[in-house]
Design an enzyme around this catalytic site. Sequence first.
Site, mmCIF file in Angstrom:
data_model
loop_
_atom_site.group_PDB
_atom_site.id
_atom_site.type_symbol
_atom_site.label_atom_id
_atom_site.label_comp_id
_atom_site.label_asym_id
_atom_site.label_seq_id
_atom_site.Cartn_x
_atom_site.Cartn_y
_atom_site.Cartn_z
ATOM 1 N N SER A 1 -10.599 0.880 3.484
ATOM 2 C CA SER A 1 -9.818 0.609 4.691
ATOM 3 C C SER A 1 -9.180 1.888 5.201
ATOM 4 O O SER A 1 -8.471 2.560 4.446
ATOM 5 C CB SER A 1 -8.687 -0.370 4.393
ATOM 6 N N ARG B 1 0.819 -1.217 0.000
ATOM 7 C CA ARG B 1 0.000 0.000 0.000
ATOM 8 C C ARG B 1 0.854 1.268 0.000
ATOM 9 O O ARG B 1 0.503 2.286 0.615
ATOM 10 C CB ARG B 1 -0.943 0.031 1.206
ATOM 11 N N GLU C 1 -4.248 4.460 6.095
ATOM 12 C CA GLU C 1 -3.991 4.212 4.677
ATOM 13 C C GLU C 1 -4.263 5.456 3.822
ATOM 14 O O GLU C 1 -3.475 5.767 2.929
ATOM 15 C CB GLU C 1 -4.866 3.036 4.207
HETATM 16 P P1 NAP Z 1 -10.758 -10.684 5.197
HETATM 17 O O1 NAP Z 1 -10.980 -11.821 4.278
HETATM 18 O O2 NAP Z 1 -11.710 -10.397 6.314
HETATM 19 O O3 NAP Z 1 -9.280 -10.747 5.799
HETATM 20 C C1 NAP Z 1 -8.794 -9.747 6.690
HETATM 21 C C2 NAP Z 1 -7.333 -9.458 6.337
HETATM 22 O O4 NAP Z 1 -6.596 -10.649 6.358
HETATM 23 C C3 NAP Z 1 -7.230 -8.892 4.932
HETATM 24 O O5 NAP Z 1 -7.016 -7.507 5.048
HETATM 25 C C4 NAP Z 1 -6.103 -9.634 4.273
HETATM 26 O O6 NAP Z 1 -4.910 -8.883 4.065
HETATM 27 C C5 NAP Z 1 -5.739 -10.740 5.249
HETATM 28 N N1 NAP Z 1 -5.902 -12.042 4.574
HETATM 29 C C6 NAP Z 1 -7.048 -12.762 4.436
HETATM 30 N N2 NAP Z 1 -6.788 -13.914 3.790
HETATM 31 C C7 NAP Z 1 -5.461 -13.914 3.521
HETATM 32 C C8 NAP Z 1 -4.599 -14.804 2.842
HETATM 33 N N3 NAP Z 1 -5.056 -15.960 2.340
HETATM 34 N N4 NAP Z 1 -3.288 -14.476 2.738
HETATM 35 C C9 NAP Z 1 -2.818 -13.327 3.217
HETATM 36 N N5 NAP Z 1 -3.593 -12.417 3.865
HETATM 37 C C10 NAP Z 1 -4.897 -12.704 4.005
HETATM 38 O O7 NAP Z 1 -10.555 -9.394 4.288
HETATM 39 P P2 NAP Z 1 -11.496 -8.177 3.895
HETATM 40 O O8 NAP Z 1 -11.311 -7.089 4.873
HETATM 41 O O9 NAP Z 1 -12.874 -8.601 3.541
HETATM 42 O O10 NAP Z 1 -10.758 -7.768 2.573
HETATM 43 C C11 NAP Z 1 -10.636 -8.641 1.481
HETATM 44 C C12 NAP Z 1 -9.626 -8.060 0.508
HETATM 45 O O11 NAP Z 1 -10.051 -6.775 0.024
HETATM 46 C C13 NAP Z 1 -8.281 -7.840 1.165
HETATM 47 O O12 NAP Z 1 -7.285 -8.166 0.242
HETATM 48 C C14 NAP Z 1 -8.273 -6.364 1.473
HETATM 49 O O13 NAP Z 1 -6.982 -5.810 1.472
HETATM 50 C C15 NAP Z 1 -9.073 -5.802 0.317
HETATM 51 N N6 NAP Z 1 -9.719 -4.554 0.713
HETATM 52 C C16 NAP Z 1 -9.069 -3.389 0.471
HETATM 53 C C17 NAP Z 1 -9.659 -2.202 0.837
HETATM 54 C C18 NAP Z 1 -8.978 -0.890 0.601
HETATM 55 O O14 NAP Z 1 -9.594 0.155 0.785
HETATM 56 N N7 NAP Z 1 -7.709 -0.878 0.256
HETATM 57 C C19 NAP Z 1 -10.895 -2.182 1.451
HETATM 58 C C20 NAP Z 1 -11.493 -3.383 1.735
HETATM 59 C C21 NAP Z 1 -10.894 -4.569 1.341
HETATM 60 P P3 NAP Z 1 -4.598 -7.943 2.795
HETATM 61 O O15 NAP Z 1 -5.332 -6.664 3.063
HETATM 62 O O16 NAP Z 1 -3.122 -7.756 2.858
HETATM 63 O O17 NAP Z 1 -5.062 -8.610 1.555
#
Ligand code: NAP
Length: 340
Positions: A240, A169, A336
């Site tokens: 996020s 990020r 972020e």
């Molecule tokens: P989630 O499935 O509830 O998981 C929570 C966190 O755990 C995520 O942020 C993700 O990290 C990490 N994670 C889950 N499974 C993983 C794996 N197999 N290997 C490595 N790390 C893992 O996640 P969520 O909050 O619903 O988000 C799902 C994806 O959408 C994530 O990749 C998240 O980054 C992305 N997202 C981004 C934003 C944004 O504004 N940038 C907003 C919402 C969601 P990572 O974040 O490093 O992937």
Amino acid sequence: MNSHLKVTLDAPLAHLNTFGIKARATALVEVGKPGAVPAAIDLAKRELPSPLLALGDGSNLLFTRDFPGTIIRLTANRIRFDALDSDRPEVIAEGGSNWHRLVLTCAKEGLWGTENLALIPGTCGAAPIQNIGAYGVELHESLSGVEAFHLESGEKRMFETAECQLGYRTSRFREQDEQAYLLTRIHLRLTRTPNPRLSYPGVAERLNDAELSPLAIAHAVAALRQQKLPDPRFEGNAGSFFKNPVIPEDQLAGLLDEWPDLPYFPTPSGQIKLSAAWLIDRAGWRGFRRGGVGVSTKHALVLVNYGNGTGQEILDLSHAIADSVQDRFSVRLHPEPRII
Ligand code: NAP
């Protein structure tokens, strides 16, 4: 006046940031094509107040006050392909193109590489700045270059991907060159070779083998995001609010002793990534509301403006959350979005 420039003085910004914060800019210059960016910079430096700030759709920033300078916003949004029939076509998108439109355009052509990044809000020009990532894929894997103009000198510069210094990020455009460049085009190298990335929970469950295609994955990811995240059109937010914290491996055992269900993910560097959402949830913040702002009931990582909140209220809330997570878990959360 150049016909590709539109200048507004005392410009309202509520529709130019997904938090919906009712800030204003002393001046706003909208630029209709990349080639007109030097003229916009020249005009701003001669006749409009400093500093200059490049803005996309405002999906990753928080205005905590009126902006006392000039905002430059590229509205050019053409997306084109090079060598489309080859195995590794290139897609070139102007900075003002909507990122999700690029994902769908590529997926409809059967190209692999961006489908897991469906429905991430924002423009293509903003995507490299924080190296957008979701569902196990990051932009750095497909980015092949960036065209940009330096906001001070007006000079054009091409950056190879390695020169962008993309990290978790982050990039040079958030570090040593923060707010120094306006990104006018991005180049991505995609592939026709199937490369489904389904390791994250929820994605594979929404697919079946018969329909495994970039478009099917993009639709599955978009549906997941719509289910899990509040829609900024109804609840202002910037996705996020905190990055997932990364801790040294030797800190993990102590945390697991106290919190056996703590989710954690080893990173390639040997450090441990934690889920910021889980920490905030466990600290009791999900659904918290104070004044016009709060923490989404749907997702603890998303801070929300319920309509009349101010950027300062959101920033104060973020500090309270980070402090409470620090007290409870001895882990520091970092925001972020860019704080303006
Ligand atoms: P989630 O499935 O509830 O998981 C929570 C966190 O755990 C995520 O942020 C993700 O990290 C990490 N994670 C889950 N499974 C993983 C794996 N197999 N290997 C490595 N790390 C893992 O996640 P969520 O909050 O619903 O988000 C799902 C994806 O959408 C994530 O990749 C998240 O980054 C992305 N997202 C981004 C934003 C944004 O504004 N940038 C907003 C919402 C969601 P990572 O974040 O490093 O992937």
